[in-house]
Design a protein around this motif. Structure first.
Motif, PDB file in Angstrom:
ATOM      1  N   LYS A  22      71.943 -73.391 -34.582  1.00  0.00           N
ATOM      2  CA  LYS A  22      71.858 -73.823 -35.978  1.00  0.00           C
ATOM      3  C   LYS A  22      72.860 -73.054 -36.832  1.00  0.00           C
ATOM      4  CE  LYS A  22      68.659 -74.351 -39.795  1.00  0.00           C
ATOM      5  NZ  LYS A  22      67.307 -74.120 -40.291  1.00  0.00           N
ATOM      6  N   GLU A  23      72.984 -71.756 -36.568  1.00  0.00           N
ATOM      7  CA  GLU A  23      73.929 -70.932 -37.330  1.00  0.00           C
ATOM      8  C   GLU A  23      75.359 -71.422 -37.139  1.00  0.00           C
ATOM      9  OE1 GLU A  23      73.291 -66.974 -35.964  1.00  0.00           O
ATOM     10  OE2 GLU A  23      71.390 -66.759 -37.035  1.00  0.00           O
ATOM     11  N   GLU A  24      75.680 -71.774 -35.907  1.00  0.00           N
ATOM     12  CA  GLU A  24      77.024 -72.273 -35.620  1.00  0.00           C
ATOM     13  C   GLU A  24      77.254 -73.610 -36.323  1.00  0.00           C
ATOM     14  OE1 GLU A  24      79.843 -73.292 -31.778  1.00  0.00           O
ATOM     15  OE2 GLU A  24      77.990 -72.180 -31.466  1.00  0.00           O
ATOM     16  N   ALA A  25      76.227 -74.445 -36.335  1.00  0.00           N
ATOM     17  CA  ALA A  25      76.333 -75.744 -37.013  1.00  0.00           C
ATOM     18  C   ALA A  25      76.570 -75.550 -38.505  1.00  0.00           C
ATOM     19  CB  ALA A  25      75.071 -76.562 -36.769  1.00  0.00           C
ATOM     20  N   GLU A  26      75.848 -74.606 -39.102  1.00  0.00           N
ATOM     21  CA  GLU A  26      76.024 -74.324 -40.528  1.00  0.00           C
ATOM     22  C   GLU A  26      77.425 -73.778 -40.805  1.00  0.00           C
ATOM     23  OE1 GLU A  26      72.776 -71.727 -41.441  1.00  0.00           O
ATOM     24  OE2 GLU A  26      71.332 -73.370 -41.538  1.00  0.00           O
ATOM     25  N   LYS A  27      77.894 -72.942 -39.896  1.00  0.00           N
ATOM     26  CA  LYS A  27      79.246 -72.392 -40.033  1.00  0.00           C
ATOM     27  C   LYS A  27      80.278 -73.519 -40.013  1.00  0.00           C
ATOM     28  CE  LYS A  27      82.542 -69.483 -37.567  1.00  0.00           C
ATOM     29  NZ  LYS A  27      82.795 -68.771 -36.319  1.00  0.00           N
ATOM     30  N   HIS A  28      80.097 -74.466 -39.089  1.00  0.00           N
ATOM     31  CA  HIS A  28      81.015 -75.598 -38.992  1.00  0.00           C
ATOM     32  C   HIS A  28      80.942 -76.489 -40.234  1.00  0.00           C
ATOM     33  CE1 HIS A  28      82.421 -74.644 -35.063  1.00  0.00           C
ATOM     34  NE2 HIS A  28      81.261 -74.850 -34.460  1.00  0.00           N
ATOM     35  N   GLU A  29      79.754 -76.659 -40.769  1.00  0.00           N
ATOM     36  CA  GLU A  29      79.594 -77.463 -41.985  1.00  0.00           C
ATOM     37  C   GLU A  29      80.328 -76.817 -43.153  1.00  0.00           C
ATOM     38  OE1 GLU A  29      75.533 -78.453 -42.902  1.00  0.00           O
ATOM     39  OE2 GLU A  29      75.168 -79.170 -40.856  1.00  0.00           O
ATOM     40  N   LYS A  30      80.224 -75.505 -43.264  1.00  0.00           N
ATOM     41  CA  LYS A  30      80.918 -74.795 -44.339  1.00  0.00           C
ATOM     42  C   LYS A  30      82.432 -74.912 -44.159  1.00  0.00           C
ATOM     43  CE  LYS A  30      77.281 -71.437 -45.301  1.00  0.00           C
ATOM     44  NZ  LYS A  30      76.875 -70.028 -45.255  1.00  0.00           N
ATOM     45  N   GLU A  31      82.871 -74.778 -42.911  1.00  0.00           N
ATOM     46  CA  GLU A  31      84.307 -74.914 -42.611  1.00  0.00           C
ATOM     47  C   GLU A  31      84.787 -76.319 -42.967  1.00  0.00           C
ATOM     48  OE1 GLU A  31      87.984 -73.554 -40.661  1.00  0.00           O
ATOM     49  OE2 GLU A  31      86.141 -72.426 -40.857  1.00  0.00           O
ATOM     50  N   LEU A  32      83.989 -77.304 -42.627  1.00  0.00           N
ATOM     51  CA  LEU A  32      84.339 -78.691 -42.935  1.00  0.00           C
ATOM     52  C   LEU A  32      84.432 -78.907 -44.442  1.00  0.00           C
ATOM     53  CD1 LEU A  32      84.795 -81.667 -42.227  1.00  0.00           C
ATOM     54  CD2 LEU A  32      82.321 -81.927 -42.056  1.00  0.00           C
ATOM     55  N   ALA A  33      83.468 -78.384 -45.184  1.00  0.00           N
ATOM     56  CA  ALA A  33      83.489 -78.523 -46.643  1.00  0.00           C
ATOM     57  C   ALA A  33      84.737 -77.850 -47.230  1.00  0.00           C
ATOM     58  CB  ALA A  33      82.228 -77.915 -47.246  1.00  0.00           C
ATOM     59  N   LYS A  34      85.069 -76.694 -46.696  1.00  0.00           N
ATOM     60  CA  LYS A  34      86.264 -75.972 -47.153  1.00  0.00           C
ATOM     61  C   LYS A  34      87.524 -76.789 -46.873  1.00  0.00           C
ATOM     62  CE  LYS A  34      88.799 -71.740 -46.126  1.00  0.00           C
ATOM     63  NZ  LYS A  34      88.855 -70.579 -45.231  1.00  0.00           N
ATOM     64  N   LEU A  35      87.613 -77.347 -45.667  1.00  0.00           N
ATOM     65  CA  LEU A  35      88.781 -78.148 -45.305  1.00  0.00           C
ATOM     66  C   LEU A  35      88.875 -79.416 -46.146  1.00  0.00           C
ATOM     67  CD1 LEU A  35      88.642 -77.816 -41.411  1.00  0.00           C
ATOM     68  CD2 LEU A  35      90.279 -76.746 -42.949  1.00  0.00           C
ATOM     69  N   GLN A  36      87.747 -80.055 -46.409  1.00  0.00           N
ATOM     70  CA  GLN A  36      87.755 -81.262 -47.233  1.00  0.00           C
ATOM     71  C   GLN A  36      88.208 -80.946 -48.650  1.00  0.00           C
ATOM     72  OE1 GLN A  36      83.708 -82.567 -46.584  1.00  0.00           O
ATOM     73  NE2 GLN A  36      84.348 -84.092 -45.071  1.00  0.00           N
ATOM     74  N   LYS A  37      87.773 -79.805 -49.170  1.00  0.00           N
ATOM     75  CA  LYS A  37      88.190 -79.389 -50.507  1.00  0.00           C
ATOM     76  C   LYS A  37      89.694 -79.134 -50.537  1.00  0.00           C
ATOM     77  CE  LYS A  37      87.092 -76.071 -54.126  1.00  0.00           C
ATOM     78  NZ  LYS A  37      86.272 -74.921 -54.515  1.00  0.00           N
ATOM     79  N   GLU A  38      90.204 -78.494 -49.497  1.00  0.00           N
ATOM     80  CA  GLU A  38      91.637 -78.212 -49.417  1.00  0.00           C
ATOM     81  C   GLU A  38      92.442 -79.510 -49.331  1.00  0.00           C
ATOM     82  OE1 GLU A  38      94.751 -75.504 -46.814  1.00  0.00           O
ATOM     83  OE2 GLU A  38      92.609 -75.242 -46.527  1.00  0.00           O
ATOM     84  N   VAL A  39      91.965 -80.462 -48.530  1.00  0.00           N
ATOM     85  CA  VAL A  39      92.642 -81.756 -48.411  1.00  0.00           C
ATOM     86  C   VAL A  39      92.646 -82.467 -49.763  1.00  0.00           C
ATOM     87  CG1 VAL A  39      92.460 -84.072 -47.392  1.00  0.00           C
ATOM     88  CG2 VAL A  39      92.239 -82.055 -45.946  1.00  0.00           C
ATOM     89  N   SER A  40      91.533 -82.409 -50.463  1.00  0.00           N
ATOM     90  CA  SER A  40      91.451 -83.032 -51.778  1.00  0.00           C
ATOM     91  C   SER A  40      92.473 -82.410 -52.736  1.00  0.00           C
ATOM     92  CB  SER A  40      90.037 -82.871 -52.336  1.00  0.00           C
ATOM     93  OG  SER A  40      89.941 -83.413 -53.622  1.00  0.00           O
ATOM     94  N   GLY A  41      92.565 -81.085 -52.701  1.00  0.00           N
ATOM     95  CA  GLY A  41      93.538 -80.395 -53.541  1.00  0.00           C
ATOM     96  C   GLY A  41      94.967 -80.780 -53.188  1.00  0.00           C
ATOM     97  N   LEU A  42      95.242 -80.927 -51.907  1.00  0.00           N
ATOM     98  CA  LEU A  42      96.581 -81.325 -51.474  1.00  0.00           C
ATOM     99  C   LEU A  42      96.906 -82.748 -51.919  1.00  0.00           C
ATOM    100  CD1 LEU A  42      96.616 -79.806 -47.883  1.00  0.00           C
ATOM    101  CD2 LEU A  42      97.998 -79.072 -49.826  1.00  0.00           C
TER     102      LEU A  42
END
Length: 73
Positions: A22-42
């Motif tokens: 579960k911890e790894e899944a949450e980590k991946h979700e946070k990473e995904l949210a971060k990447l999506q935010k970065e893509v949006s900014g780009l």
């Protein structure tokens, strides 16, 4: 654009790797949210650059037209 492709590739790797906890899944979700935010900014930055490019192209065309008109006279 290359950065977006790299981020997408990383995202696919993360999704394909699966989650062992579960911890790894949450980590991946946070990473995904971060990447999506970065893509949006780009994307926003890309739109701004395209608008600036359009302005500069118009200025250039105006200058070229003025110079060609001046040389005709």
């Amino acid at each position: 654009m290359k950065k977006v492709m790299k981020l997408s590739f990383i995202l696919l790797i993360l999704l394909a790797s699966g989650c062992s906890s579960k911890e790894e899944a949450e980590k991946h979700e946070k990473e995904l949210a971060k990447l999506q935010k970065e893509v949006s900014g780009l994307r926003i930055e890309n739109t701004k650059l395209k608008m600036e490019n359009t302005k500069l192209e118009k200025k250039l065309k105006t200058i070229i037209k003025e110079r060609s008109d001046d040389s005709k006279n």
